[in-house]
Design a protein around this motif. Structure first.
Motif, short mmCIF file in Angstrom:
data_model
loop_
_atom_site.label_atom_id
_atom_site.label_comp_id
_atom_site.label_asym_id
_atom_site.label_seq_id
_atom_site.Cartn_x
_atom_site.Cartn_y
_atom_site.Cartn_z
N GLN A 104 0.75 -1.10 -0.06
CA GLN A 104 0.06 -0.09 -0.08
C GLN A 104 0.81 1.22 -0.10
OE1 GLN A 104 -2.56 -0.96 3.47
NE2 GLN A 104 -4.28 -1.22 2.14
N ASP A 139 -4.90 1.00 -12.05
CA ASP A 139 -4.52 1.56 -10.74
C ASP A 139 -5.63 1.92 -9.63
OD1 ASP A 139 -1.79 2.09 -10.97
OD2 ASP A 139 -2.11 3.76 -12.29
N GLY A 146 -3.85 1.08 -4.63
CA GLY A 146 -2.57 1.35 -3.96
C GLY A 146 -1.38 0.25 -3.93
#
Length: 244
Positions: A12, A126, A131
């Protein structure tokens, strides 16, 4: 259900592994026989299967999986051939747990996805990775890869072999689609993460070995990953006391 990859696994925080020195990966040339890490990858000893208890293992999303790769949006340094090869390696390795699979290239429409419940979309997005370097969405049967994550990896450390991170990300997320809902607590397993953010660390036969390579985690499923997969899919007896 979205099987998330914790921040310590593939990021992340997308800076994960970006500043690691490549030279640290060198192994002593005089070493005789397999290293401890290689032994851990190749064998699963009694009592070594452990998870972080952050999920439940279950059968694969289908009895036979077909991974259909859409190359649109991929970073330019990753050719379709390179990504397909990584998918093939991961699929062939995971298939040893008793769930067969195929890898193909194309664009999957909702209609084609509905035809076969074993179809899995592999795409670059994305938005879908949220993330992470990669993310598996079990309910939608998708394995998403992050263009931005790999752009950042190349920007921060252009000498780092990004294809190794790509292989690990694919293998890790594919494991969720094969039924491994919990993450391994064994450092070397491809389904592992190193710590839970609360001070608890993964396990290894010799933790000092973690400093001898850039990335201790395997790029493909280990013997313990495959044993868990067999148990999840009814190909082996469950082991009492495993924390799933």
């Amino acid at each position: 259900m979205i099987a998330r990859t914790p921040s310590a696994v593939l990021g992340q925080v997308l800076g994960l592994m970006l500043s690691l020195p490549l030279a640290a990966a060198a192994q002593p040339q005089q070493q005789a026989g397999p290293s401890i890490r290689e032994q851990e990858i190749a064998e699963c000893r009694p009592g070594e299967i452990q998870t972080w208890g952050d999920g439940t293992d279950h059968p694969a999303v289908a009895e036979k999986l077909i991974f259909v790769y859409d190359h649109r949006g991929a970073p330019p340094w990753f050719s379709a051939r390179l990504v397909m090869a990584a998918l093939q390696r991961a699929a062939e390795a995971w298939s040893r747990c008793g769930v067969p699979s195929l890898v193909a290239q194309g664009v999957m429409s909702p209609a084609l996805m509905a035809v076969n419940k074993g179809n899995v979309q592999v795409l670059w997005s994305d938005a879908e990775t949220r993330g992470n370097f990669a993310l598996a969405n079990l309910s939608q049967r998708r394995l998403a890869l992050s263009p931005a994550g790999f752009v950042l990896l190349k920007t921060r450390n252009p000498s780092y072999p990004a294809q190794e991170t790509l292989q690990m990300a694919i293998s890790h997320e594919m494991g969720h689609l094969y039924g491994l809902g919990a993450h391994s607590r064994r450092c070397v397993d491809v389904t592992s993460y190193y710590d839970n953010g609360k001070g608890d660390l993964c396990s290894a036969r010799d933790r000092s070995q973690l400093k001898t390579v850039v990335e201790y985690r395997a790029n493909l499923p280990t013997a313990c990953d495959l044993q868990r997969c067999r148990m999840a899919n009814g190909q082996a007896q469950a082991v009492p006391g495993i924390n799933h």
